[in-house]
Design an enzyme around this catalytic site. Structure first.
Site, short mmCIF file in Angstrom:
data_model
loop_
_atom_site.label_atom_id
_atom_site.label_comp_id
_atom_site.label_asym_id
_atom_site.label_seq_id
_atom_site.Cartn_x
_atom_site.Cartn_y
_atom_site.Cartn_z
N GLY A 35 13.94 10.71 0.70
CA GLY A 35 13.75 11.82 1.55
C GLY A 35 14.59 13.02 1.42
O GLY A 35 14.31 13.66 0.40
N ILE A 54 17.58 13.58 0.72
CA ILE A 54 18.79 13.58 -0.11
C ILE A 54 18.35 14.12 -1.27
O ILE A 54 17.58 13.73 -2.15
CB ILE A 54 19.44 12.17 0.02
CG1 ILE A 54 19.64 11.60 1.17
CG2 ILE A 54 20.39 12.25 -1.07
CD1 ILE A 54 19.99 10.30 1.12
N VAL A 96 3.65 13.75 6.36
CA VAL A 96 4.61 14.48 5.54
C VAL A 96 3.88 15.88 5.20
O VAL A 96 4.23 17.10 5.14
CB VAL A 96 4.87 13.95 4.02
CG1 VAL A 96 5.66 14.83 3.37
CG2 VAL A 96 5.59 12.67 4.34
N LYS A 118 11.65 3.52 -5.87
CA LYS A 118 12.73 4.25 -6.02
C LYS A 118 13.89 4.01 -7.03
O LYS A 118 14.57 4.82 -7.78
CB LYS A 118 13.46 4.53 -4.57
CG LYS A 118 12.33 5.32 -3.66
CD LYS A 118 12.75 4.87 -2.27
CE LYS A 118 11.83 5.62 -1.27
NZ LYS A 118 11.99 5.28 0.15
N1 LIG Z 1 5.93 9.25 6.09
C1 LIG Z 1 7.35 9.19 5.11
O1 LIG Z 1 8.48 9.22 5.99
C2 LIG Z 1 7.41 9.59 3.80
C3 LIG Z 1 8.57 9.68 3.00
C4 LIG Z 1 8.81 9.68 1.97
C5 LIG Z 1 7.63 10.03 1.24
N2 LIG Z 1 6.45 9.58 1.66
C6 LIG Z 1 5.25 9.72 0.83
O2 LIG Z 1 4.51 11.11 1.24
C7 LIG Z 1 3.21 10.69 0.89
C8 LIG Z 1 2.38 10.89 2.26
O3 LIG Z 1 2.70 9.97 3.14
P1 LIG Z 1 2.50 10.26 4.76
O4 LIG Z 1 3.33 9.43 5.47
O5 LIG Z 1 2.33 11.53 4.99
O6 LIG Z 1 0.99 9.67 4.54
P2 LIG Z 1 -0.46 9.50 5.80
O7 LIG Z 1 0.51 10.13 7.09
O8 LIG Z 1 -0.70 8.29 6.04
O9 LIG Z 1 -1.15 10.61 5.58
C9 LIG Z 1 -1.80 10.55 4.29
C10 LIG Z 1 -2.75 11.66 4.02
O10 LIG Z 1 -3.60 11.55 2.88
C11 LIG Z 1 -4.85 11.96 2.99
N3 LIG Z 1 -5.56 11.25 1.92
C12 LIG Z 1 -5.64 9.98 1.53
N4 LIG Z 1 -6.48 9.59 0.58
C13 LIG Z 1 -6.75 10.96 0.14
C14 LIG Z 1 -7.72 11.58 -1.13
N5 LIG Z 1 -8.21 10.66 -1.75
N6 LIG Z 1 -7.95 12.81 -0.98
C15 LIG Z 1 -7.42 13.75 0.20
N7 LIG Z 1 -6.64 13.35 0.84
C16 LIG Z 1 -6.21 11.97 1.00
C17 LIG Z 1 -5.19 11.46 4.29
O11 LIG Z 1 -6.40 12.09 4.81
P3 LIG Z 1 -7.02 11.99 6.26
O12 LIG Z 1 -6.16 12.97 7.13
O13 LIG Z 1 -8.29 12.54 5.89
O14 LIG Z 1 -6.92 10.38 6.55
C18 LIG Z 1 -4.01 11.80 5.28
O15 LIG Z 1 -4.06 13.30 5.59
C19 LIG Z 1 3.04 9.20 0.47
O16 LIG Z 1 2.96 9.19 -0.86
C20 LIG Z 1 4.27 8.50 1.12
O17 LIG Z 1 4.76 7.48 -0.03
C21 LIG Z 1 6.14 9.73 3.10
#
Ligand SMILES: NC(=O)c1ccc[n+]([C@@H]2O[C@H](COP(=O)([O-])OP(=O)(O)OC[C@H]3O[C@@H](n4cnc5c(N)ncnc54)[C@H](OP(=O)(O)O)[C@@H]3O)[C@@H](O)[C@H]2O)c1
Length: 397
Positions: free
Chosen positions: A129, A131, A18, A201
Site C-alpha cells: 500500500g 509504503i 482504490v 508481493k
Molecule cells: N483495497 C485495497 O486496500 C487494495 C490495496 C492494494 C492494492 N489493491 C489492488 O487494487 C485493485 C483494485 O482493488 P479495489 O479494492 O479497489 O477493488 P474493488 O473495490 O473491488 O473495485 C474494483 C473495480 O474494478 C472494476 N472492474 C472490474 N472488472 C473490470 C473490467 N473488466 N473493466 C473495467 N472495470 C472493471 C469494478 O467495476 P464496477 O464498479 O462496475 O463493479 C470496480 O469499480 C486490485 O488489483 C487490488 O488488488 C487494493
C-alpha cells in the site's frame, strides 16, 4: 530522463475502493496538473457518485484515445487487467497499476513489453500500500548488498491476527468481516487469508531486491485459516506474537522465499505492527537493518502510492530493473533449516522430518512440537497440506 506533457490526462480503469480513493486524492492535489478524462467500469447498473458522462463500459474508449497519456489500472480482475495494461503499453501510454496478482504472475511478459515498447509501467501500490518499497529497492538499495527483505505485507491478515490476540476477540469470522467492511480485504478473501496475496508481493519484492523473476508458485506459502485460540495462547506463553511473514533471504548464492505464519518475538519491531499496518524490514551489508512502516491497505493509503507513481511519470520515471541484469543471480533454494511451531494430530506432526525437537507437548487440549526442519522437507510434508494443522516459523530476531 525524458519529459512528459505538462498535463497528464488519465484514463482510469476501476472505480472501487482504490479507484474512488485515487479520484479523491487527485482532487485534493491540484498542483499535480493531472485530470481524470474517463473512467471505465464494468457494472452498468451500479449507482455512481459522479455523472454518467464520466464513465464508459468500453475499454477502447480509453485505450485508443490519443489524448489520454496515462492509464491507471485499478480493477480486481487480473486477466482483464493484463489485456488492459499490455494494450495500453503497446499504444504508447504510461501505465500505473495496483494489481499485485497481475504483476507477480505476468512479470516476465510485462518486462518484455516494456523493453519492446519503451513505455513505463509503475506499480508501487501493488506491494504494501502506502509504503514506498519498490522505488526504494530500485533506487536507494541499488548498490547496498541486501541479504534479507521481510515483513508484514498483507493488511487483512494482520488486522485479523491483531484482533485474535485481544482478550475481547470475537473470533476469526468476525475479524474477517470487519476487515472486509473497512475495505482492506480483497474481493475474494481467500487471496488474503491463504497468503496468495503475500506470495504475490514476495514475488515482486524478490525481483526488485534480488533481481530474480520467480513464479508465486515457488514461494513456500501457507495461510492463517487454521490458527486457533490454543495457538495464540502458546505464542503468548512463549512471549511471541503470531504474524503472517513474507521473507526473501539470501543464503550464499541461494535465495529462500516464503509467505508463512510466524511466531515473532515480542521484542521484534514486527510484533508491534498492528491492524492493517504493514512493515518491511531490510537487512543489508552496510546499512544494517531498517524498517519501513505504513498503512498497507484501504482506499486512501493505496491511492497515495498510485498518486506518487503518477507524479513520477511526469518526469519520465521508469523502473530500470538493474539487478535483473547481474551476471550471477541467486537461485531459488529451500534447502535451509528453519525453526517451526506445529500443532496438529500425531500423524501430521510425525510426517514432518524434524532434525531437532526442542519441545514436544501433549495434553488434552492438543499436541504441538517446536523443532527444526529443512524448509523444502517441511514444504513437501503431508502436514503442510493439511488444512487443520497450524504451522508457523520462529524467527530468531
Ligand atoms: N483495497 C485495497 O486496500 C487494495 C490495496 C492494494 C492494492 N489493491 C489492488 O487494487 C485493485 C483494485 O482493488 P479495489 O479494492 O479497489 O477493488 P474493488 O473495490 O473491488 O473495485 C474494483 C473495480 O474494478 C472494476 N472492474 C472490474 N472488472 C473490470 C473490467 N473488466 N473493466 C473495467 N472495470 C472493471 C469494478 O467495476 P464496477 O464498479 O462496475 O463493479 C470496480 O469499480 C486490485 O488489483 C487490488 O488488488 C487494493
Amino acid at each position: 530522463m525524458s519529459t512528459t506533457p505538462a498535463k497528464q490526462r488519465i484514463g482510469l480503469f476501476g472505480f472501487g475502493v482504490v479507484g474512488q480513493g485515487l479520484y479523491d486524492v487527485l482532487h485534493r492535489t491540484p498542483g499535480l496538473q493531472a485530470e481524470v478524462s474517463r473512467i471505465c467500469v464494468k457494472d452498468r447498473f451500479k449507482d455512481r457518485p459522479l455523472p454518467a458522462s464520466s464513465f464508459t463500459f468500453h475499454k477502447e474508449d480509453i485505450l485508443t484515445d490519443p489524448h489520454i497519456n496515462v492509464v491507471v489500472e485499478l480493477i480486481d480482475d487480473a486477466e482483464a487487467a493484463f489485456d488492459i495494461v499490455s494494450t495500453a503499453l503497446r499504444n504508447g501510454k504510461s501505465v500505473v497499476t495496483a494489481n499485485k496478482r497481475l504483476v507477480a504472475t505476468r512479470l516476465q511478459e510485462l518486462l518484455d513489453i516494456q523493453r519492446e515498447t519503451g513505455s513505463s509501467l509503475l506499480y508501487e501500490a501493488s506491494t504494501c500500500g502506502s509504503i514506498p518499497i519498490i522505488r526504494n529497492l530500485e533506487e536507494y538499495y541499488d548498490n547496498d548488498m541486501l541479504s534479507r527483505v521481510e515483513g508484514i505485507v498483507n493488511g487483512t491478515t494482520n488486522y485479523i491476527l491483531t484482533a485474535l490476540h485481544e482478550p475481547s476477540s470475537g473470533g476469526y469470522a468476525s475479524a474477517l468481516a470487519q476487515a472486509q467492511k473497512l475495505g482492506f480485504a480483497e474481493s475474494d478473501p481467500t487471496l488474503d487469508v491463504e497468503a496468495f496475496d503475500a506470495a504475490f508481493k514476495t514475488t515482486i519484492i524478490a525481483a526488485h531486491a534480488f533481481g530474480v523473476v520467480v513464479s508465486p508458485l515457488q514461494i513456500v506459502r501457507r495461510g492463517i485459516t487454521s490458527v486457533t485460540p490454543f495457538d495464540i495462547s502458546i505464542a503468548q506463553q512463549q512471549l511471541r506474537t503470531i504474524k503472517l511473514l513474507s521473507r526473501v533471504q539470501l543464503h550464499g548464492s541461494g535465495l529462500s522465499l516464503l509467505a508463512l505464519p510466524a511466531l515473532t518475538q515480542n521484542t521484534s519491531p514486527l510484533a508491534g505492527v498492528r491492524n492493517e499496518v504493514n512493515a518491511v524490514r531490510l537487512t543489508a551489508a552496510f546499512s544494517d537493518a531498517q524498517l519501513l512502516v505504513g498503512k498497507g491497505a484501504g482506499g486512501g493509503p493505496t491511492a497515495s502510492a498510485v498518486l506518487s507513481d503518477i507524479a513520477a511519470l511526469r518526469y519520465g520515471y521508469r523502473y530500470e530493473y538493474k539487478k535483473l541484469g547481474q551476471a550471477s543471480p541467486p537461485v531459488v533454494n529451500h534447502d535451509v533449516e528453519v525453526a517451526i511451531y506445529v500443532r496438529g494430530t500425531n500423524d501430521q506432526i510425525t510426517s514432518i522430518p524434524f532434525s531437532i525437537v526442542e519441545v514436544d507437548h501433549r495434553s488434552s487440549s492438543g499436541r504441538y512440537v517446536i523443532g527444526h526442519v529443512q524448509l523444502d522437507a517441511l514444504h513437501t510434508s503431508p502436514a503442510f497440506l493439511d488444512p487443520e494443522t497450524f504451522i508457523a516459523i520462529l524467527p530468531e530476531d
